[in-house]
Design an enzyme around this catalytic site. Structure first.
Site, mmCIF file in Angstrom:
data_model
loop_
_atom_site.group_PDB
_atom_site.id
_atom_site.type_symbol
_atom_site.label_atom_id
_atom_site.label_comp_id
_atom_site.label_asym_id
_atom_site.label_seq_id
_atom_site.Cartn_x
_atom_site.Cartn_y
_atom_site.Cartn_z
ATOM 1 N N PRO A 7 31.257 11.390 24.484
ATOM 2 C CA PRO A 7 30.642 10.302 25.245
ATOM 3 C C PRO A 7 30.766 8.942 24.565
ATOM 4 O O PRO A 7 30.920 7.921 25.226
ATOM 5 C CB PRO A 7 29.179 10.747 25.347
ATOM 6 C CG PRO A 7 29.236 12.239 25.315
ATOM 7 C CD PRO A 7 30.352 12.558 24.370
ATOM 8 N N GLY A 37 36.150 7.792 22.766
ATOM 9 C CA GLY A 37 37.241 8.119 23.664
ATOM 10 C C GLY A 37 38.570 7.797 23.022
ATOM 11 O O GLY A 37 39.151 8.589 22.277
ATOM 12 N N GLY A 68 48.592 2.025 57.458
ATOM 13 C CA GLY A 68 47.395 2.844 57.641
ATOM 14 C C GLY A 68 47.635 4.312 57.379
ATOM 15 O O GLY A 68 46.737 5.027 56.920
ATOM 16 N N GLU A 105 44.646 9.572 26.771
ATOM 17 C CA GLU A 105 45.573 9.396 25.634
ATOM 18 C C GLU A 105 45.584 7.950 25.141
ATOM 19 O O GLU A 105 46.588 7.468 24.613
ATOM 20 C CB GLU A 105 47.004 9.839 25.988
ATOM 21 C CG GLU A 105 47.114 11.215 26.585
ATOM 22 C CD GLU A 105 46.690 12.306 25.628
ATOM 23 O OE1 GLU A 105 46.535 12.031 24.429
ATOM 24 O OE2 GLU A 105 46.487 13.436 26.080
#
Length: 401
Positions: A141, A144, A355, A378
């Site tokens: 947490p 990273g 769309g 990474e």
């Protein structure tokens, strides 16, 4: 696959898997992707799972260990060959490659490069055969892109170690039989001794895997949090038999992984381009194929230029990495450029489709969501810029000294 031998730093081929053999491997992988996986992309997306028969075929083809050494049951592809295979695998939904990517990549390579003979003999044949799925437990947490901030700890206990902490976004965690865990090592006196790497079987008491994450994209790829509550492992769990090799193992594996992510980005971008060209050639506006409109042609041109540049960069960066000529700047540059490029190409693909491109079960809608993650794992794009810039400045300063 072989380049000019006049440059002593040039990659000259893999003796374990020569060019003609590798060409056959690449043809088989390409055929598997285009004929077996592409037709089932919607099934994978809607079920959020890889069909069992596809997994069995992957194992039969040896893809769980294609980048692991032949002596341990793998195919023995090197990094230059790996990026070529990865570009083909990423032409379809990325979850298929994710199923066996960690075995070949960041988890398997830690064992290949840093494991003891006993650890390699115990785990690599199982990884190569797909009997064991490995997870690379690094991200936390609060840690990273920079593993130096990790808080998961390992403290000595008798002749073994006790692990406490938590990891986040761990690929294959719900299915893994082995976790390659990075933890901050504490000595008996409480002082720190860097980062160590530990091999922790999934059934070890105190190891808990959380609920499967609900993600924006990459359906079928299963990630989850992993918690370690007083997890005890023996001395043979320390990768390399030395807790001091951990940080080097983490960094070298992540750097190699950046090349793989770059190759994945190119494969996904190629698919987005192909879908755009096919749609532009067949869809009409006012009775005229939209591909006849110059502004649509301009979007296709930008997509094509990005894909070609990305593919060339991945190949060159892999060659430099393989020879040891550049194991830092080139992988980061490839990862930065190719993942940013894939995002732009996917965005243009949706624009070309109009769309229709915003509708589920249309390939470019899935690709648009899938490639967004590549700029995050990474090492984020921002981290890559810092690595590249800092390395260039330091190289210049060293050259002047």
């Amino acid at each position: 696959m072989t380049t000019l031998a006049s440059d002593p730093s040039t990659y000259v081929g893999n003796p374990d898997v020569p060019d003609d053999v590798f060409a056959d491997v690449l043809r088989q992988v390409t055929d598997f992707v285009r004929t077996r996986v592409v037709p089932r992309e919607t099934e994978i997306m809607t079920s959020d799972a890889i069909p069992a028969d596809l997994r069995a075929q992957v194992a039969e083809m040896g893809l769980f260990g294609y980048a692991l050494p032949q002596e341990w049951g793998g195919l023995g592809l090197d990094i230059v060959q790996d990026v070529e295979v990865t570009m083909q695998l990423a032409y379809t939904c990325l979850a298929v490659r994710s199923m066996f990517g960690t075995n070949n990549g960041i988890a398997g390579q830690v064992l290949v490069r840093y494991g003891t003979d006993e650890q390699r003999a115990r785990w690599l044949p199982e990884l190569a055969a797909g009997r064991v799925v490995a997870s690379f437990a690094l991200t936390e947490p609060g840690a990273g892109s920079d593993p130096a901030g990790m808080r998961t700890s390992a403290r000595p206990d008798g002749d073994g170690w006790v692990l406490d902490g938590s990891k986040r976004f761990i690929t294959n965690a719900p299915d893994a039989q082995l976790f390659v865990v990075f933890a901050r090592v504490h000595r008996a006196d409480g002082s720190e001794a860097g980062i160590g790497v530990f091999l922790v079987p999934a059934d070890t008491p105190g190891l808990e895997v959380g609920a499967k994450d609900a993600k924006m994209g990459q359906e079928g790829s299963r990630t989850a949090d992993v918690t370690f509550n007083g997890v005890r492992v023996g001395p043979d769990a320390v990768v390399g038999g030395d807790v001091e090799v951990g940080y080097r193992a983490a960094m070298s594996s992540v750097v190699r992984g950046r090349l793989i992510v770059a190759a994945m980005a190119v494969g996904s971008a190629q698919r987005a381009l192909d879908e755009s060209v096919a749609y532009a050639a067949s869809a009409t506006q006012g009775g005229t194929p939209i591909g006849d409109f110059q502004l649509v042609q301009a979007m296709l041109a930008d997509q094509q230029a990005g894909v070609l540049a990305g593919r060339a960069l991945v190949r060159e960066a892999a060659r430099l990495y393989a020879t040891g000529a550049d194991t830092r700047i080139a992988p980061s540059a490839a990862k930065l450029y190719c993942t940013e490029m894939a995002g732009k190409v996917a965005d243009l693909a949706v624009q070309v489709h109009g769309g229709t491109g915003y509708m589920r079960e249309v390939p470019v809608e899935r690709i648009y969501r899938d490639v967004r993650l590549m700029r995050l794992y990474e090492g984020t794009s921002e981290i890559q810029r810092l690595i590249i810039g800092r390395s260039l400045v330091r190289a210049a300063q060293t050259g002047r000294s």
